[in-house]
Design a protein around this motif. Structure first.
Motif, PDB file in Angstrom:
ATOM      1  N   ILE A  16      -3.417   2.791  -3.151  1.00 54.42           N
ATOM      2  CA  ILE A  16      -2.700   4.034  -2.859  1.00 54.42           C
ATOM      3  C   ILE A  16      -3.608   4.881  -1.973  1.00 54.42           C
ATOM      4  CG2 ILE A  16      -1.710   6.151  -3.777  1.00 54.42           C
ATOM      5  CD1 ILE A  16      -1.042   4.573  -6.345  1.00 54.42           C
ATOM      6  N   TRP A  17      -3.109   5.192  -0.783  1.00 53.83           N
ATOM      7  CA  TRP A  17      -3.838   6.025   0.168  1.00 53.83           C
ATOM      8  C   TRP A  17      -3.287   7.444   0.095  1.00 53.83           C
ATOM      9  CZ3 TRP A  17      -4.076   2.907   5.403  1.00 53.83           C
ATOM     10  CH2 TRP A  17      -4.716   1.682   5.174  1.00 53.83           C
ATOM     11  N   LEU A  18      -4.165   8.396  -0.136  1.00 50.86           N
ATOM     12  CA  LEU A  18      -3.777   9.804  -0.171  1.00 50.86           C
ATOM     13  C   LEU A  18      -4.168  10.465   1.145  1.00 50.86           C
ATOM     14  CD1 LEU A  18      -2.827  12.347  -1.815  1.00 50.86           C
ATOM     15  CD2 LEU A  18      -5.252  12.724  -2.267  1.00 50.86           C
ATOM     16  N   VAL A  19      -3.177  11.045   1.827  1.00 51.64           N
ATOM     17  CA  VAL A  19      -3.453  11.840   3.016  1.00 51.64           C
ATOM     18  C   VAL A  19      -3.718  13.252   2.508  1.00 51.64           C
ATOM     19  CG1 VAL A  19      -2.640  12.579   5.270  1.00 51.64           C
ATOM     20  CG2 VAL A  19      -1.897  10.360   4.340  1.00 51.64           C
ATOM     21  N   TYR A  20      -4.946  13.700   2.714  1.00 49.70           N
ATOM     22  CA  TYR A  20      -5.414  14.941   2.107  1.00 49.70           C
ATOM     23  C   TYR A  20      -5.627  16.041   3.149  1.00 49.70           C
ATOM     24  CZ  TYR A  20      -8.424  18.374  -0.083  1.00 49.70           C
ATOM     25  OH  TYR A  20      -8.948  19.554  -0.546  1.00 49.70           O
ATOM     26  N   ALA A  21      -5.170  17.224   2.792  1.00 47.83           N
ATOM     27  CA  ALA A  21      -5.524  18.457   3.499  1.00 47.83           C
ATOM     28  C   ALA A  21      -5.626  19.533   2.423  1.00 47.83           C
ATOM     29  CB  ALA A  21      -4.464  18.832   4.529  1.00 47.83           C
ATOM     30  N   PRO A  22      -6.563  20.458   2.553  1.00 47.59           N
ATOM     31  CA  PRO A  22      -6.682  21.526   1.550  1.00 47.59           C
ATOM     32  C   PRO A  22      -5.393  22.337   1.441  1.00 47.59           C
ATOM     33  CG  PRO A  22      -8.561  21.530   3.059  1.00 47.59           C
ATOM     34  CD  PRO A  22      -7.549  20.577   3.624  1.00 47.59           C
ATOM     35  N   ARG A  23      -5.187  22.922   0.284  1.00 51.85           N
ATOM     36  CA  ARG A  23      -3.975  23.695  -0.005  1.00 51.85           C
ATOM     37  C   ARG A  23      -3.706  24.751   1.059  1.00 51.85           C
ATOM     38  NH1 ARG A  23      -2.527  28.363  -2.693  1.00 51.85           N
ATOM     39  NH2 ARG A  23      -0.588  28.266  -3.897  1.00 51.85           N
ATOM     40  N   PHE A  57       3.447  -0.941   4.011  1.00 54.66           N
ATOM     41  CA  PHE A  57       3.091   0.420   3.613  1.00 54.66           C
ATOM     42  C   PHE A  57       4.360   1.116   3.152  1.00 54.66           C
ATOM     43  CE2 PHE A  57      -0.276  -0.759   6.522  1.00 54.66           C
ATOM     44  CZ  PHE A  57      -1.404  -0.238   5.917  1.00 54.66           C
ATOM     45  N   MET A  58       4.254   1.855   2.066  1.00 55.80           N
ATOM     46  CA  MET A  58       5.385   2.618   1.558  1.00 55.80           C
ATOM     47  C   MET A  58       4.978   4.086   1.508  1.00 55.80           C
ATOM     48  SD  MET A  58       6.942   0.106  -1.339  1.00 55.80           S
ATOM     49  CE  MET A  58       8.530   0.915  -1.298  1.00 55.80           C
ATOM     50  N   ASP A  59       5.550   4.876   2.400  1.00 54.17           N
ATOM     51  CA  ASP A  59       5.269   6.305   2.499  1.00 54.17           C
ATOM     52  C   ASP A  59       6.183   7.024   1.503  1.00 54.17           C
ATOM     53  OD1 ASP A  59       5.265   9.009   3.185  1.00 54.17           O
ATOM     54  OD2 ASP A  59       5.179   8.627   5.333  1.00 54.17           O
ATOM     55  N   ILE A  60       5.590   7.445   0.376  1.00 54.12           N
ATOM     56  CA  ILE A  60       6.358   8.072  -0.704  1.00 54.12           C
ATOM     57  C   ILE A  60       5.698   9.404  -1.065  1.00 54.12           C
ATOM     58  CG2 ILE A  60       7.264   7.809  -3.045  1.00 54.12           C
ATOM     59  CD1 ILE A  60       7.016   4.765  -2.684  1.00 54.12           C
ATOM     60  N   PRO A  61       6.272  10.520  -0.601  1.00 51.38           N
ATOM     61  CA  PRO A  61       5.663  11.828  -0.857  1.00 51.38           C
ATOM     62  C   PRO A  61       5.413  12.126  -2.343  1.00 51.38           C
ATOM     63  CG  PRO A  61       7.385  12.017   0.780  1.00 51.38           C
ATOM     64  CD  PRO A  61       7.462  10.614   0.246  1.00 51.38           C
ATOM     65  N   LEU A  62       6.339  11.775  -3.212  1.00 48.58           N
ATOM     66  CA  LEU A  62       6.205  12.095  -4.642  1.00 48.58           C
ATOM     67  C   LEU A  62       5.780  10.872  -5.460  1.00 48.58           C
ATOM     68  CD1 LEU A  62       9.330  14.407  -5.056  1.00 48.58           C
ATOM     69  CD2 LEU A  62       6.961  15.061  -4.600  1.00 48.58           C
ATOM     70  N   LEU A  63       4.949  10.050  -4.880  1.00 46.20           N
ATOM     71  CA  LEU A  63       4.512   8.808  -5.525  1.00 46.20           C
ATOM     72  C   LEU A  63       3.922   9.051  -6.909  1.00 46.20           C
ATOM     73  CD1 LEU A  63       2.792   5.868  -3.787  1.00 46.20           C
ATOM     74  CD2 LEU A  63       1.776   6.779  -5.847  1.00 46.20           C
ATOM     75  N   ILE A 112       0.849  -1.190   0.000  1.00 47.71           N
ATOM     76  CA  ILE A 112       0.000   0.000   0.000  1.00 47.71           C
ATOM     77  C   ILE A 112       0.883   1.237   0.000  1.00 47.71           C
ATOM     78  CG2 ILE A 112      -1.772   1.308   1.238  1.00 47.71           C
ATOM     79  CD1 ILE A 112      -2.733  -1.388   2.396  1.00 47.71           C
ATOM     80  N   GLY A 113       0.715   2.089  -1.002  1.00 47.69           N
ATOM     81  CA  GLY A 113       1.434   3.348  -1.062  1.00 47.69           C
ATOM     82  C   GLY A 113       0.692   4.406  -0.269  1.00 47.69           C
ATOM     83  N   ILE A 114       1.431   5.187   0.480  1.00 49.99           N
ATOM     84  CA  ILE A 114       0.864   6.327   1.207  1.00 49.99           C
ATOM     85  C   ILE A 114       1.519   7.571   0.625  1.00 49.99           C
ATOM     86  CG2 ILE A 114       0.648   7.497   3.420  1.00 49.99           C
ATOM     87  CD1 ILE A 114       0.950   4.773   4.763  1.00 49.99           C
ATOM     88  N   THR A 115       0.697   8.518   0.227  1.00 56.34           N
ATOM     89  CA  THR A 115       1.233   9.760  -0.315  1.00 56.34           C
ATOM     90  C   THR A 115       0.341  10.918   0.108  1.00 56.34           C
ATOM     91  OG1 THR A 115       2.214  10.740  -2.305  1.00 56.34           O
ATOM     92  CG2 THR A 115       0.060   9.653  -2.583  1.00 56.34           C
ATOM     93  N   ILE A 133       7.711   1.576   5.196  1.00 53.63           N
ATOM     94  CA  ILE A 133       8.977   1.989   4.603  1.00 53.63           C
ATOM     95  C   ILE A 133       8.796   3.455   4.218  1.00 53.63           C
ATOM     96  CG2 ILE A 133      10.592   1.654   2.702  1.00 53.63           C
ATOM     97  CD1 ILE A 133       9.586  -1.308   2.621  1.00 53.63           C
ATOM     98  N   ASP A 134       9.524   4.320   4.893  1.00 61.54           N
ATOM     99  CA  ASP A 134       9.390   5.766   4.722  1.00 61.54           C
ATOM    100  C   ASP A 134      10.457   6.252   3.749  1.00 61.54           C
ATOM    101  OD1 ASP A 134       9.662   8.577   5.018  1.00 61.54           O
ATOM    102  OD2 ASP A 134       8.820   8.487   7.041  1.00 61.54           O
TER     103      ASP A 134
END
Length: 192
Positions: A126-133, A109-115, A5-8, A30-31
């Motif tokens: 792929i799980w997206l951690v979302y917050a408004p801009r 889980f693979m935490d990849i900011p620029l996935l 599972i990718g986390i971005t 894996i961060d």
């Protein structure tokens, strides 16, 4: 069979908090940022590649990589950012793949900011951690003690968070309290 599972997300959306929660519940994470830091340590593969490319420009007197100076440079110089990206990409991808393959866990889980930006593939979800801009900008100003202009520059250097929403398997809304975020994560884990 191993589930990957990718986390971005985007900068200051809360990926690290989600990863920490998963780790605290016994999941392997894996961060990518931590892997990069290890590879950038003195003598590491990225350290050597950066030194070979840029010379001593981004190194402190004690030999360590000056991450602040390097970060400032890549966020203000698009050509340099691209050059560094090409240098690092192959090394980072191989290291992440090696660690994932070596894992004995059923779920990794693979935490990849620029996935999405770097077109990583091979995930079951792929799980997206979302917050408004605007929330990203405010958090970044507070967390990194940046001016609004500098925070906007960093947020805008990534793919817009709204565009990432359309590409993710699951959206983790991180717009409320930590308790709300953790309750959401418990629900998602129970659905796996």
């Amino acid at each position: 069979m191993k589930k990957i599972i990718g986390i971005t997300g985007g900068i200051a959306t809360g990926k690290s908090r989600v990863s920490a929660f998963l780790k605290s519940h016994g999941y392997e994470v894996i961060d990518a940022d931590l892997v990069v830091r290890e590879l950038q340590a003195i003598g590491g593969r990225l350290y050597l590649a950066i030194y070979d490319t840029f010379g001593q420009t981004f190194f402190l007197e004690n030999g360590e990589l000056d991450r602040v100076k390097l970060g400032d440079a890549i966020f203000s110089d698009e050509k340099m950012k691209e050059r560094l990206s090409v240098i690092q990409d192959k090394i980072i991808r191989q290291e992440l793949l090696d660690r994932c393959q070596a894992s004995k866990a059923d779920v990794v889980f693979m935490d990849i900011p620029l996935l999405f930006e770097k077109n990583y593939a091979g995930f079951d979800e792929i799980w997206l951690v979302y917050a408004p801009r605007e929330t990203q900008i405010e958090r970044l100003m507070k967390r990194n003690k940046l001016s609004r202009v500098d925070a906007i520059k960093r947020v805008d250097s990534q793919m817009p968070i709204a565009d990432k929403r359309a590409l993710a398997t699951r959206i983790i809304e991180n717009c409320d309290t930590i308790d709300v975020l953790e309750m959401q994560l418990i629900t998602i884990i129970n659905e796996m």
